[in-house]
Scaffold this active site. Structure first.
Site, short mmCIF file in Angstrom:
data_model
loop_
_atom_site.label_atom_id
_atom_site.label_comp_id
_atom_site.label_asym_id
_atom_site.label_seq_id
_atom_site.Cartn_x
_atom_site.Cartn_y
_atom_site.Cartn_z
N GLY A 10 -11.27 10.97 33.26
CA GLY A 10 -10.30 11.81 31.65
C GLY A 10 -9.56 10.11 32.16
O GLY A 10 -8.12 10.98 32.71
N GLY A 13 -5.83 10.60 30.19
CA GLY A 13 -4.96 11.59 30.27
C GLY A 13 -3.77 11.24 30.87
O GLY A 13 -4.09 9.93 31.78
N ASP A 14 -2.83 12.11 30.79
CA ASP A 14 -1.96 11.38 31.96
C ASP A 14 -1.50 11.35 33.14
O ASP A 14 -0.58 10.47 33.53
CB ASP A 14 -0.50 13.49 31.44
CG ASP A 14 1.03 12.77 30.87
OD1 ASP A 14 1.11 11.56 29.51
OD2 ASP A 14 1.27 13.22 32.05
N LEU A 15 -2.42 12.26 33.78
CA LEU A 15 -2.52 11.83 35.37
C LEU A 15 -2.73 10.32 35.56
O LEU A 15 -2.42 9.32 36.68
CB LEU A 15 -3.26 12.28 36.07
CG LEU A 15 -3.01 12.54 37.69
CD1 LEU A 15 -1.80 13.37 38.11
CD2 LEU A 15 -4.64 12.95 37.79
N ASP A 81 -19.58 11.82 26.82
CA ASP A 81 -19.22 13.62 26.77
C ASP A 81 -19.94 14.11 28.07
O ASP A 81 -20.51 14.07 28.16
CB ASP A 81 -20.35 13.43 25.80
CG ASP A 81 -20.73 15.15 25.27
OD1 ASP A 81 -19.86 15.79 26.33
OD2 ASP A 81 -20.66 16.11 24.34
N HIS A 179 -1.48 17.17 45.87
CA HIS A 179 -0.94 15.46 46.30
C HIS A 179 0.20 15.51 46.75
O HIS A 179 0.83 14.92 47.64
CB HIS A 179 -0.60 15.08 44.77
CG HIS A 179 0.93 14.85 44.23
ND1 HIS A 179 0.50 15.98 43.46
CD2 HIS A 179 1.75 14.73 44.14
CE1 HIS A 179 1.44 16.09 42.29
NE2 HIS A 179 2.90 14.99 43.02
N GLU A 217 12.21 20.20 36.89
CA GLU A 217 11.91 18.76 37.10
C GLU A 217 12.40 19.22 35.03
O GLU A 217 12.91 19.83 34.71
CB GLU A 217 10.13 18.94 35.66
CG GLU A 217 9.65 19.31 37.00
CD GLU A 217 8.21 19.17 36.78
OE1 GLU A 217 7.04 17.95 36.74
OE2 GLU A 217 7.72 19.35 36.81
N ASP A 236 0.38 25.61 36.82
CA ASP A 236 0.18 24.22 37.19
C ASP A 236 0.89 23.83 38.68
O ASP A 236 0.21 22.95 39.17
CB ASP A 236 1.41 23.84 36.05
CG ASP A 236 1.50 21.98 35.91
OD1 ASP A 236 0.56 21.74 36.04
OD2 ASP A 236 2.32 21.77 35.79
N HIS A 241 1.07 23.82 44.63
CA HIS A 241 2.65 22.94 45.07
C HIS A 241 3.02 23.55 46.55
O HIS A 241 3.55 23.48 46.98
CB HIS A 241 3.36 21.38 44.37
CG HIS A 241 1.55 20.69 43.89
ND1 HIS A 241 1.07 20.07 44.30
CD2 HIS A 241 2.60 20.50 42.30
CE1 HIS A 241 0.41 19.66 43.02
NE2 HIS A 241 1.23 19.64 42.20
C1 BG6 Z 1 1.67 17.98 38.87
C2 BG6 Z 1 1.93 19.28 37.75
O1 BG6 Z 1 0.38 18.55 39.53
O2 BG6 Z 1 3.14 18.02 39.64
C3 BG6 Z 1 3.12 17.92 36.93
O3 BG6 Z 1 0.49 19.11 37.13
C4 BG6 Z 1 4.01 18.07 37.54
O4 BG6 Z 1 3.00 19.10 35.85
C5 BG6 Z 1 3.61 17.65 38.68
O5 BG6 Z 1 5.25 17.32 36.76
C6 BG6 Z 1 4.70 17.34 39.67
O6 BG6 Z 1 5.19 16.29 40.65
P1 BG6 Z 1 6.10 15.25 40.93
O7 BG6 Z 1 5.61 14.80 42.45
O8 BG6 Z 1 5.98 14.44 40.38
O9 BG6 Z 1 6.68 16.00 41.92
#
Ligand code: BG6
Length: 464
Positions: A10, A13-15, A81, A179, A217, A236, A241
């Protein structure tokens, strides 16, 4: 030897762009990885130089161009793939050739920054092709598999993924990660509570009025329409979290403040959570986002009231509030203590609060009622603050930096235990069954205006 082949599924991707690459870059700058290869794998037709370049704007410090070039020299892209079992055979040959060329010892970190639907098939293919091997110990050359959250999309899918990956790999090799648990200040929550005599005796329903967790956010869903529309705010960030933060706040004292003892206590709390009420929002313009269903009922905002059904917390509301495109980027936990009996002519307007700030500043703040200067017996609230960056003159390391470093060192306590994940999905499944109403809100608002009704109904006053 802390050399490592990073294999990122991935990588387009964004991450990868926002978090993983900047954190890898930081670890390389700090020489926490001596020798490495970075192999990105994804469906897209692209190359690693382009993907790395997209990350540039997310690196806070000045870039060391020499190191940037060095990383580019060790970076490879594999168009893959994920479902095609045969393609992993040639991938294996390529990885081995890269490791030989870069003189690497074969320590491999497989980071699955892909949708959870792919976790089982990728794991299966890695195992069958021999790209990743089952090992009983953390000894080098190690093979570690890292699964991004959300691990599944409900309890049943999480259980299916877990039994799939457990067929092929031992628990010591599996890292289910969140995280938030590696944020410096989050690691401080239990420590502050259990090492300061002033908090623990008050940490219960006799003295605490309510607990609020806000993860707000200012950004939208960015380029993650396909993912986000399927998951929504609850899967999400609430499932992982926010519920993990609740578990840390509400847990009983572990025997020691270390990995397994803390995980055990967190899991005990999560088993006791019940859902009371909630409200959803969707920002105006969401339906026009790329890869979002034009009729979508996915929430980009949620406010939820929970209870923890045990002796310590019975009757104390836990409120969660999160959303995209809100006014500010802020993550805080606020503990509101009960108001004292008033012995003065002019009573304090409010009780005490302990605020744990996670973002953008890390720190703790305790409000106290003090006497307003002057003759009259007037009371005013003041803050006693601990601000991490002010005291230590630096910002704590990024959560992903800590996470990757821990995984390289085989610190398995950063992995979330599967029973915790089961318990959080049980809560989320209960939230979903309640089918809370969904309202639209304007970007940069505090959520839908109907939140006011929810607040009135439960007597909530959001503190941030
Ligand atoms: C991610 C989510 O796990 O945490 C995101 O998928 C979110 O949508 C992000 O923006 C927020 O993390 P942090 O560390 O920037 O607060």
């Amino acid at each position: 030897m802390n050399d490592c082949t990073f294999i990122i599924f991935g990588a387009s991707g964004d991450l990868f762009k926002r978090k993983l690459f900047p954190s890898l870059y930081a670890l390389i700058v700090q020489k926490k990885v001596s020798n490495f290869a970075l192999i990105g794998a994804a469906f897209d037709e692209t190359d690693m130089k382009t993907l790395i370049e997209h990350s540039r704007e997310f690196i806070k410090e000045d870039i060391d161009e020499k190191i940037w070039q060095q990383i580019n020299n060790c970076a490879y892209y594999q168009q893959l793939d994920f479902n095609n079992k045969d393609s992993y055979l040639s991938f294996k040959v390529r990885i081995e050739a890269i490791e030989k060329k870069q003189k690497l010892s074969g320590n491999r970190m497989f980071y699955l920054a892909a949708a959870a639907d792919f976790f089982c098939i990728i794991t299966e293919c890695l195992a069958i092709s021999g790209v990743a091997q089952k090992k009983n110990t953390q000894e080098a050359p190690w093979h570690r598999l890292v699964y991004e959250k959300p691990f599944g999309h409900d309890l049943a899918s999480a259980q299916a993924i877990n039994s799939c990956i457990k067929k092929y790999f031992n628990e010591v090799q599996i890292y289910r990660i969140d995280h938030y648990l590696t944020k410096e200040i989050v690691g401080n929550i239990a420590l502050v509570r259990f090492t300061n005599c002033v908090f623990e005796p008050l940490w219960n329903n006799r003295y605490i009025d309510n607990v609020q967790i806000v993860l707000s956010e200012s950004i939208g869903i960015e380029n993650r329409g396909a993912y986000y529309d399927r998951y929504g705010a609850v899967c999400d960030v609430v499932q992982n979290h926010m519920l993990e933060l609740i578990a840390l706040i509400a847990m009983e004292a572990p025997q020691m403040l270390t990995g397994e003892y803390v995980r055990e206590q967190r899991a005990q709390v999560l088993k006791k959570v019940s859902v009371v009420d909630g409200i959803y929002g969707q920002y105006d313009g969401y339906l026009q986002e790329a890869h979002v269903n034009s009729q979508s009922m996915t929430e980009t905002f949620a406010a939820i009231m929970l209870h923890i059904n045990n002796h310590r917390w019975s009757g104390v509301p836990f409120y969660l509030k999160t959303g995209k495109y809100l006014k500010k980027k802020e993550t805080h936990i606020t503990i509101k203590f009960k108001q004292v009996d008033c012995l003065l002519k002019v009573c304090p307007r409010d009780s005490n609060y302990l605020t744990i700030s996670i973002d953008p500043e890390s720190g703790f703040s305790l409000t106290l009622n003090v006497k307003k200067p002057g003759i009259a017996q007037e009371v005013m609230p003041v803050n006693m603050d601990f601000c991490h960056s002010c005291l230590f003159e630096s910002f704590p390391p990024e959560a992903y930096e800590v996470l990757l470093d821990d995984i390289i060192r085989g610190e398995h306590s950063v992995s979330v235990r599967f029973d915790e994940i089961e318990d959080t999905w049980t809560v989320v499944d209960e939230i979903r069954r309640k089918q809370f109403s969904l309202y639209t809100y304007q970007k940069e608002a505090d959520g839908p205006k109907e939140l006011e009704d929810f607040n009135k109904k439960h007597g909530v006053r959001w503190l941030l």
